[in-house]
Design a protein around this motif. Structure first.
Motif: not given
Length: 78
Positions: A16-23, A44-53, A71-78
């Motif tokens: 799960k990701v925010d609409d604004a981050d999806y593209e 190197q590997y980087i987690g999606m959650h770290r990239l989003i933030m 599996k919930n990488n919505q900004r409100s959850n990070l």
């Protein structure tokens, strides 16, 4: 909220990701590694959650999931 699909063998993960981050996130090749959605950058590997933030791998900053659902990488959850 939108979902990015990751496949590891026969298992499919819906992240799960925010609409604004999806593209911009869908432009990366994501894998499921050590319980997180990850992509490879600069060898190197980087987690999606770290990239989003906006936190790089070398920074000593903890980014975690409030609901403990990796599996919930919505900004409100990070």
């Amino acid at each position: 909220m939108k979902e990015i699909r990751i496949r590891k063998g026969d298992v499919r993960h819906l992240i799960k990701v925010d609409d604004a981050d999806y593209e911009w996130l869908k432009a990366f090749h994501w894998i499921w590694r050590n319980g997180y959605a990850c992509t490879k950058q600069f060898g190197q590997y980087i987690g999606m959650h770290r990239l989003i933030m906006g936190v790089s791998r070398g920074q000593n900053i903890i980014v975690d999931h409030k609901d403990n659902n990796h599996k919930n990488n919505q900004r409100s959850n990070l």
